[in-house]
Write a protein that holds these residues in place. Structure first.
Motif, PDB file in Angstrom:
ATOM      1  N   PHE A  68       0.829  -1.206   0.000  1.00 44.91           N
ATOM      2  CA  PHE A  68       0.000   0.000   0.000  1.00 44.91           C
ATOM      3  C   PHE A  68       0.867   1.261   0.000  1.00 44.91           C
ATOM      4  N   GLU A  69       1.922   1.258   0.797  1.00 46.69           N
ATOM      5  CA  GLU A  69       2.810   2.425   0.849  1.00 46.69           C
ATOM      6  C   GLU A  69       3.430   2.715  -0.511  1.00 46.69           C
ATOM      7  N   GLU A  70       3.799   1.670  -1.238  1.00 43.97           N
ATOM      8  CA  GLU A  70       4.409   1.871  -2.556  1.00 43.97           C
ATOM      9  C   GLU A  70       3.449   2.570  -3.501  1.00 43.97           C
ATOM     10  N   VAL A  71       2.171   2.208  -3.445  1.00 46.19           N
ATOM     11  CA  VAL A  71       1.182   2.885  -4.287  1.00 46.19           C
ATOM     12  C   VAL A  71       1.048   4.345  -3.862  1.00 46.19           C
ATOM     13  N   LEU A  72       0.948   4.568  -2.563  1.00 46.40           N
ATOM     14  CA  LEU A  72       0.743   5.932  -2.063  1.00 46.40           C
ATOM     15  C   LEU A  72       1.974   6.808  -2.251  1.00 46.40           C
ATOM     16  N   ASP A  73       3.158   6.214  -2.238  1.00 47.88           N
ATOM     17  CA  ASP A  73       4.399   6.967  -2.411  1.00 47.88           C
ATOM     18  C   ASP A  73       4.755   7.176  -3.880  1.00 47.88           C
ATOM     19  N   ASP A  74       3.983   6.553  -4.766  1.00 47.95           N
ATOM     20  CA  ASP A  74       4.275   6.595  -6.201  1.00 47.95           C
ATOM     21  C   ASP A  74       3.703   7.849  -6.871  1.00 47.95           C
ATOM     22  N   GLY A  75       3.303   8.814  -6.127  1.00 48.48           N
ATOM     23  CA  GLY A  75       2.760  10.041  -6.709  1.00 48.48           C
ATOM     24  C   GLY A  75       1.471  10.425  -6.031  1.00 48.48           C
ATOM     25  N   ASP A  76       0.792  11.364  -6.631  1.00 47.51           N
ATOM     26  CA  ASP A  76      -0.463  11.847  -6.063  1.00 47.51           C
ATOM     27  C   ASP A  76      -1.504  10.737  -6.035  1.00 47.51           C
ATOM     28  N   PHE A  77      -2.229  10.695  -4.951  1.00 48.69           N
ATOM     29  CA  PHE A  77      -3.336   9.747  -4.816  1.00 48.69           C
ATOM     30  C   PHE A  77      -4.590  10.578  -4.626  1.00 48.69           C
ATOM     31  N   ASP A  78      -5.508  10.461  -5.559  1.00 49.93           N
ATOM     32  CA  ASP A  78      -6.755  11.205  -5.493  1.00 49.93           C
ATOM     33  C   ASP A  78      -7.805  10.340  -4.809  1.00 49.93           C
ATOM     34  N   PRO A  79      -8.257  10.723  -3.619  1.00 49.77           N
ATOM     35  CA  PRO A  79      -9.228   9.892  -2.896  1.00 49.77           C
ATOM     36  C   PRO A  79     -10.561   9.736  -3.614  1.00 49.77           C
ATOM     37  N   ASN A  80     -10.809  10.571  -4.605  1.00 55.15           N
ATOM     38  CA  ASN A  80     -12.067  10.494  -5.360  1.00 55.15           C
ATOM     39  C   ASN A  80     -11.915   9.742  -6.678  1.00 55.15           C
ATOM     40  N   SER A  81     -10.719   9.279  -6.964  1.00 52.75           N
ATOM     41  CA  SER A  81     -10.433   8.608  -8.227  1.00 52.75           C
ATOM     42  C   SER A  81     -10.643   7.103  -8.122  1.00 52.75           C
ATOM     43  N   ASP A  82     -11.512   6.574  -8.977  1.00 55.08           N
ATOM     44  CA  ASP A  82     -11.694   5.122  -9.029  1.00 55.08           C
ATOM     45  C   ASP A  82     -10.411   4.430  -9.483  1.00 55.08           C
ATOM     46  N   ALA A  83      -9.680   5.072 -10.383  1.00 53.52           N
ATOM     47  CA  ALA A  83      -8.431   4.480 -10.882  1.00 53.52           C
ATOM     48  C   ALA A  83      -7.411   4.354  -9.745  1.00 53.52           C
ATOM     49  N   ASP A  84      -7.322   5.363  -8.879  1.00 51.45           N
ATOM     50  CA  ASP A  84      -6.384   5.287  -7.768  1.00 51.45           C
ATOM     51  C   ASP A  84      -6.836   4.254  -6.737  1.00 51.45           C
ATOM     52  N   ARG A  85      -8.144   4.176  -6.508  1.00 52.66           N
ATOM     53  CA  ARG A  85      -8.674   3.148  -5.600  1.00 52.66           C
ATOM     54  C   ARG A  85      -8.330   1.762  -6.158  1.00 52.66           C
ATOM     55  N   ASP A  86      -8.487   1.594  -7.461  1.00 50.68           N
ATOM     56  CA  ASP A  86      -8.159   0.319  -8.100  1.00 50.68           C
ATOM     57  C   ASP A  86      -6.672  -0.001  -7.979  1.00 50.68           C
ATOM     58  N   ARG A  87      -5.818   1.041  -8.100  1.00 55.09           N
ATOM     59  CA  ARG A  87      -4.371   0.807  -7.951  1.00 55.09           C
ATOM     60  C   ARG A  87      -4.052   0.236  -6.572  1.00 55.09           C
ATOM     61  N   LEU A  88      -4.688   0.799  -5.549  1.00 56.10           N
ATOM     62  CA  LEU A  88      -4.447   0.300  -4.198  1.00 56.10           C
ATOM     63  C   LEU A  88      -4.992  -1.114  -4.052  1.00 56.10           C
ATOM     64  N   GLY A  89      -6.156  -1.361  -4.610  1.00 57.12           N
ATOM     65  CA  GLY A  89      -6.733  -2.703  -4.568  1.00 57.12           C
ATOM     66  C   GLY A  89      -5.881  -3.720  -5.303  1.00 57.12           C
ATOM     67  N   LEU A  90      -5.333  -3.322  -6.441  1.00 58.90           N
ATOM     68  CA  LEU A  90      -4.486  -4.233  -7.213  1.00 58.90           C
ATOM     69  C   LEU A  90      -3.201  -4.578  -6.456  1.00 58.90           C
ATOM     70  N   ALA A  91      -2.707  -3.641  -5.672  1.00 64.31           N
ATOM     71  CA  ALA A  91      -1.515  -3.928  -4.872  1.00 64.31           C
ATOM     72  C   ALA A  91      -1.796  -5.064  -3.893  1.00 64.31           C
ATOM     73  N   TYR A  92      -2.999  -5.078  -3.357  1.00 67.27           N
ATOM     74  CA  TYR A  92      -3.377  -6.163  -2.445  1.00 67.27           C
ATOM     75  C   TYR A  92      -3.677  -7.440  -3.223  1.00 67.27           C
ATOM     76  N   THR A  93      -4.386  -7.298  -4.314  1.00 67.09           N
ATOM     77  CA  THR A  93      -4.746  -8.463  -5.122  1.00 67.09           C
ATOM     78  C   THR A  93      -3.506  -9.227  -5.573  1.00 67.09           C
TER      79      THR A  93
END
Length: 186
Positions: A68-93
């Protein structure tokens, strides 16, 4: 092989052994056999079975937190973005294919009968949640994300994706839980 390489070898073997038998059902002798080393060697490196289990458990939960930290440290994370939510989910998946990792986490999170394991589980869960809160999501959204991940763990722990034909409701729950990833997990 360096001492650090041997230590990693034992930790990997301990992960496999504890994933299968949990803390109570796994001996340091079983870990040693899995690693191809002597039981006194395991004890010399890690001390007690409890210290070994705690290191394996924290190591497993750290993989989730770090993903999760790698996703969040990889640049801006928009809490309203479905794409960013998916990126975090994919890190877990991406971690879901490591069933030993998931089983060790389940054993740790359900090991509340042991004060040391319960304390480590609380600390690890708090660390994962704290990292998810960095998304800027509301507390409810962060909780729902973590809860969904825990539901995935439970479903995989009971091997639900391999047994969907046993009950229609299980198949429905698995489809809701894993979405398009369900076929990949089967």
């Amino acid at each position: 092989m360096t001492a650090e390489d041997r230590r990693e070898l034992v930790l990997d073997a301990a992960t496999r052994a504890f994933a299968q038998g949990g803390y109570a059902g796994t001996s340091t002798d079983k870990v040693a056999r899995e690693a191809g080393v002597s039981q006194p060697y395991v004890v010399r490196i890690f001390g007690t079975k409890l210290e070994l289990f705690l290191e394996v458990f924290v190591r497993a939960t750290d993989r989730v937190r770090v993903a999760f930290e790698e996703v969040l440290d990889d640049g801006d994370f928009d809490p309203n973005s479905d794409a960013d939510r998916d990126r975090l989910g994919l890190a877990y998946t991406a971690l879901l294919t490591d069933r030993d990792l998931l089983q060790v986490m389940m054993h740790g999170f359900s090991g509340g009968g042991n004060d040391d394991i319960a304390r480590a589980a609380r600390r690890c869960m708090a660390g994962i949640f704290e990292t998810v809160q960095r998304t800027g999501w509301s507390e409810d959204d962060a909780r729902n994300f973590v809860a969904h991940g825990m539901l995935m763990n439970v479903m995989l722990s009971m091997r639900a994706p391999e047994h969907l034909d046993e009950h229609p409701s299980l198949a429905t729950l698995a489809a809701c839980t894993f979405g398009d990833g369900l076929e990949f997990l089967r």
